[in-house]
Design a protein around this motif. Structure first.
Motif, PDB file in Angstrom:
ATOM      1  N   PRO A  69       0.902  -0.886   0.182  1.00  0.00           N
ATOM      2  CA  PRO A  69      -0.312  -0.490   0.236  1.00  0.00           C
ATOM      3  C   PRO A  69       0.932   1.160  -0.200  1.00  0.00           C
ATOM      4  O   PRO A  69       1.633   1.097   0.689  1.00  0.00           O
ATOM      5  CB  PRO A  69      -0.620  -0.252   1.122  1.00  0.00           C
ATOM      6  CG  PRO A  69      -0.495  -1.808   1.423  1.00  0.00           C
ATOM      7  CD  PRO A  69       0.858  -2.232   1.040  1.00  0.00           C
ATOM      8  N   ALA A  70       0.301   2.282  -0.542  1.00  0.00           N
ATOM      9  CA  ALA A  70       1.167   3.552  -0.689  1.00  0.00           C
ATOM     10  C   ALA A  70       1.029   4.107   0.897  1.00  0.00           C
ATOM     11  O   ALA A  70      -0.256   4.080   1.484  1.00  0.00           O
ATOM     12  CB  ALA A  70       0.939   4.563  -1.722  1.00  0.00           C
ATOM     13  N   HIS A  71       2.037   4.780   1.338  1.00  0.00           N
ATOM     14  CA  HIS A  71       2.255   5.417   2.588  1.00  0.00           C
ATOM     15  C   HIS A  71       2.868   7.397   1.892  1.00  0.00           C
ATOM     16  O   HIS A  71       2.405   7.282   0.609  1.00  0.00           O
ATOM     17  CB  HIS A  71       3.073   5.136   3.550  1.00  0.00           C
ATOM     18  CG  HIS A  71       2.708   3.336   3.733  1.00  0.00           C
ATOM     19  ND1 HIS A  71       1.475   3.446   4.865  1.00  0.00           N
ATOM     20  CD2 HIS A  71       3.096   2.354   3.500  1.00  0.00           C
ATOM     21  CE1 HIS A  71       1.799   1.623   4.678  1.00  0.00           C
ATOM     22  NE2 HIS A  71       2.659   1.496   3.978  1.00  0.00           N
ATOM     23  N   SER A  72       2.345   8.199   2.481  1.00  0.00           N
ATOM     24  CA  SER A  72       2.357   8.929   2.852  1.00  0.00           C
ATOM     25  C   SER A  72       2.135  10.199   1.801  1.00  0.00           C
ATOM     26  O   SER A  72       2.674  10.785   1.271  1.00  0.00           O
ATOM     27  CB  SER A  72       3.710   9.257   2.061  1.00  0.00           C
ATOM     28  OG  SER A  72       4.536   8.744   3.712  1.00  0.00           O
ATOM     29  N   PRO A  73       0.253  10.240   2.136  1.00  0.00           N
ATOM     30  CA  PRO A  73      -0.884  10.978   0.811  1.00  0.00           C
ATOM     31  C   PRO A  73      -0.017  11.957   0.980  1.00  0.00           C
ATOM     32  O   PRO A  73      -0.021  12.810   1.663  1.00  0.00           O
ATOM     33  CB  PRO A  73      -1.692  11.160   2.015  1.00  0.00           C
ATOM     34  CG  PRO A  73      -1.845  10.073   2.347  1.00  0.00           C
ATOM     35  CD  PRO A  73      -0.105   9.116   2.835  1.00  0.00           C
ATOM     36  N   GLY A  74      -0.154  13.008  -0.321  1.00  0.00           N
ATOM     37  CA  GLY A  74       0.748  14.459   0.123  1.00  0.00           C
ATOM     38  C   GLY A  74       2.105  14.418  -0.698  1.00  0.00           C
ATOM     39  O   GLY A  74       2.741  15.978  -0.772  1.00  0.00           O
ATOM     40  N   ALA A  75       3.229  12.907  -0.329  1.00  0.00           N
ATOM     41  CA  ALA A  75       4.619  13.026  -0.248  1.00  0.00           C
ATOM     42  C   ALA A  75       4.873  12.091  -1.338  1.00  0.00           C
ATOM     43  O   ALA A  75       4.292  12.126  -2.354  1.00  0.00           O
ATOM     44  CB  ALA A  75       5.262  13.261   1.101  1.00  0.00           C
ATOM     45  N   PHE A  76       5.780  11.256  -1.178  1.00  0.00           N
ATOM     46  CA  PHE A  76       6.532  10.527  -1.693  1.00  0.00           C
ATOM     47  C   PHE A  76       6.440   8.997  -1.324  1.00  0.00           C
ATOM     48  O   PHE A  76       6.817   9.298  -0.314  1.00  0.00           O
ATOM     49  CB  PHE A  76       8.000  10.671  -2.266  1.00  0.00           C
ATOM     50  CG  PHE A  76       8.029  12.237  -3.291  1.00  0.00           C
ATOM     51  CD1 PHE A  76       7.449  12.292  -4.240  1.00  0.00           C
ATOM     52  CD2 PHE A  76       8.170  13.739  -2.714  1.00  0.00           C
ATOM     53  CE1 PHE A  76       7.472  13.876  -4.843  1.00  0.00           C
ATOM     54  CE2 PHE A  76       8.100  14.383  -2.950  1.00  0.00           C
ATOM     55  CZ  PHE A  76       7.456  14.744  -4.326  1.00  0.00           C
ATOM     56  N   ASP A  77       6.629   8.046  -2.413  1.00  0.00           N
ATOM     57  CA  ASP A  77       7.184   6.536  -1.749  1.00  0.00           C
ATOM     58  C   ASP A  77       7.308   5.764  -2.315  1.00  0.00           C
ATOM     59  O   ASP A  77       7.982   6.710  -3.567  1.00  0.00           O
ATOM     60  CB  ASP A  77       5.644   6.077  -0.519  1.00  0.00           C
ATOM     61  CG  ASP A  77       5.188   5.022  -0.075  1.00  0.00           C
ATOM     62  OD1 ASP A  77       6.422   4.428   0.811  1.00  0.00           O
ATOM     63  OD2 ASP A  77       4.387   3.904  -0.047  1.00  0.00           O
ATOM     64  N   GLY A  78       8.651   4.871  -1.712  1.00  0.00           N
ATOM     65  CA  GLY A  78       8.965   4.003  -2.467  1.00  0.00           C
ATOM     66  C   GLY A  78       9.022   2.478  -2.591  1.00  0.00           C
ATOM     67  O   GLY A  78       8.944   2.122  -1.287  1.00  0.00           O
ATOM     68  N   LEU A  79      10.114   1.715  -3.274  1.00  0.00           N
ATOM     69  CA  LEU A  79      10.854   0.270  -2.665  1.00  0.00           C
ATOM     70  C   LEU A  79      11.653   0.703  -3.218  1.00  0.00           C
ATOM     71  O   LEU A  79      12.266   1.205  -4.700  1.00  0.00           O
ATOM     72  CB  LEU A  79       9.290  -0.736  -3.677  1.00  0.00           C
ATOM     73  CG  LEU A  79       8.318  -0.722  -3.294  1.00  0.00           C
ATOM     74  CD1 LEU A  79       7.677  -1.767  -4.259  1.00  0.00           C
ATOM     75  CD2 LEU A  79       8.485  -1.801  -1.805  1.00  0.00           C
ATOM     76  N   ASP A  80      12.535  -0.658  -2.650  1.00  0.00           N
ATOM     77  CA  ASP A  80      14.230  -0.689  -3.164  1.00  0.00           C
ATOM     78  C   ASP A  80      14.840  -2.405  -2.538  1.00  0.00           C
ATOM     79  O   ASP A  80      13.526  -2.862  -2.225  1.00  0.00           O
ATOM     80  CB  ASP A  80      15.656   0.212  -2.344  1.00  0.00           C
ATOM     81  CG  ASP A  80      14.855   0.634  -1.042  1.00  0.00           C
ATOM     82  OD1 ASP A  80      16.116  -1.026  -0.292  1.00  0.00           O
ATOM     83  OD2 ASP A  80      14.344   1.415  -0.738  1.00  0.00           O
ATOM     84  N   TYR A  81      15.488  -2.832  -3.228  1.00  0.00           N
ATOM     85  CA  TYR A  81      15.655  -4.321  -3.384  1.00  0.00           C
ATOM     86  C   TYR A  81      16.886  -4.240  -3.899  1.00  0.00           C
ATOM     87  O   TYR A  81      17.627  -3.396  -4.330  1.00  0.00           O
ATOM     88  CB  TYR A  81      15.072  -5.160  -4.700  1.00  0.00           C
ATOM     89  CG  TYR A  81      15.349  -6.327  -4.417  1.00  0.00           C
ATOM     90  CD1 TYR A  81      15.170  -7.252  -3.491  1.00  0.00           C
ATOM     91  CD2 TYR A  81      15.832  -6.729  -5.707  1.00  0.00           C
ATOM     92  CE1 TYR A  81      15.484  -8.252  -3.305  1.00  0.00           C
ATOM     93  CE2 TYR A  81      16.325  -8.319  -5.294  1.00  0.00           C
ATOM     94  CZ  TYR A  81      16.185  -8.957  -4.414  1.00  0.00           C
ATOM     95  OH  TYR A  81      16.731 -10.270  -4.243  1.00  0.00           O
ATOM     96  N   ARG A  82      18.402  -4.598  -3.506  1.00  0.00           N
ATOM     97  CA  ARG A  82      19.720  -5.521  -3.176  1.00  0.00           C
ATOM     98  C   ARG A  82      20.009  -6.588  -3.177  1.00  0.00           C
ATOM     99  O   ARG A  82      19.011  -7.384  -2.895  1.00  0.00           O
ATOM    100  CB  ARG A  82      20.318  -4.482  -2.299  1.00  0.00           C
ATOM    101  CG  ARG A  82      19.735  -3.009  -2.101  1.00  0.00           C
ATOM    102  CD  ARG A  82      21.287  -2.364  -0.917  1.00  0.00           C
ATOM    103  NE  ARG A  82      20.686  -0.725  -0.976  1.00  0.00           N
ATOM    104  CZ  ARG A  82      21.732   0.038  -1.247  1.00  0.00           C
ATOM    105  NH1 ARG A  82      22.293  -0.532  -2.130  1.00  0.00           N
ATOM    106  NH2 ARG A  82      21.289   1.061  -1.386  1.00  0.00           N
TER     107      ARG A  82
END
Length: 116
Positions: A69-82
């Motif tokens: 689910p997207a968080h931070s309404p009015g801002a930014f969210d993201g995913l990362d993988y290493r």
């Protein structure tokens, strides 16, 4: 043995839905890379039910997939993988990252590979 500096490969695909980073083959040596894949999205104020998903493949084989689910309404969210990958002598490495979502707007998609 590598006589030069460690290899570094990077691709910034902006707001594209997918990106492919190809590390070319080396005819003389096996190499090992630490690979980082990251996406950011803008989340609107009224983001009810918004989500994002990132899928990572190496040479056509799925390595990872996450939908959150997207968080931070009015801002930014993201995913990362290493991940770490060895690249055999004479073979290339093709990293593909695909991004999907609902109720979000893609901002950045980056793939980086650093030889270790």
């Amino acid at each position: 043995m590598n006589a030069g500096p460690p290899e570094r490969w990077s691709l910034s695909a902006g707001d594209a839905p997918s990106a492919v980073l190809v590390i070319p083959a080396d005819a003389r040596r096996e190499r090992r890379f630490e690979i980082a894949c990251a996406v950011t999205v803008a989340v609107p104020e009224a983001a009810s039910g918004a989500w994002l998903q990132m899928t990572v493949q190496a040479n056509g084989a799925q390595q990872w997939q996450r939908r959150v689910p997207a968080h931070s309404p009015g801002a930014f969210d993201g995913l990362d993988y290493r991940m770490a990958r060895s690249v055999p002598v004479g073979q290339a490495l093709r990293i593909t990252v695909a991004v999907t979502g609902q109720g979000v707007r893609r901002r950045t998609l980056v793939i980086e590979a650093d030889e270790t």
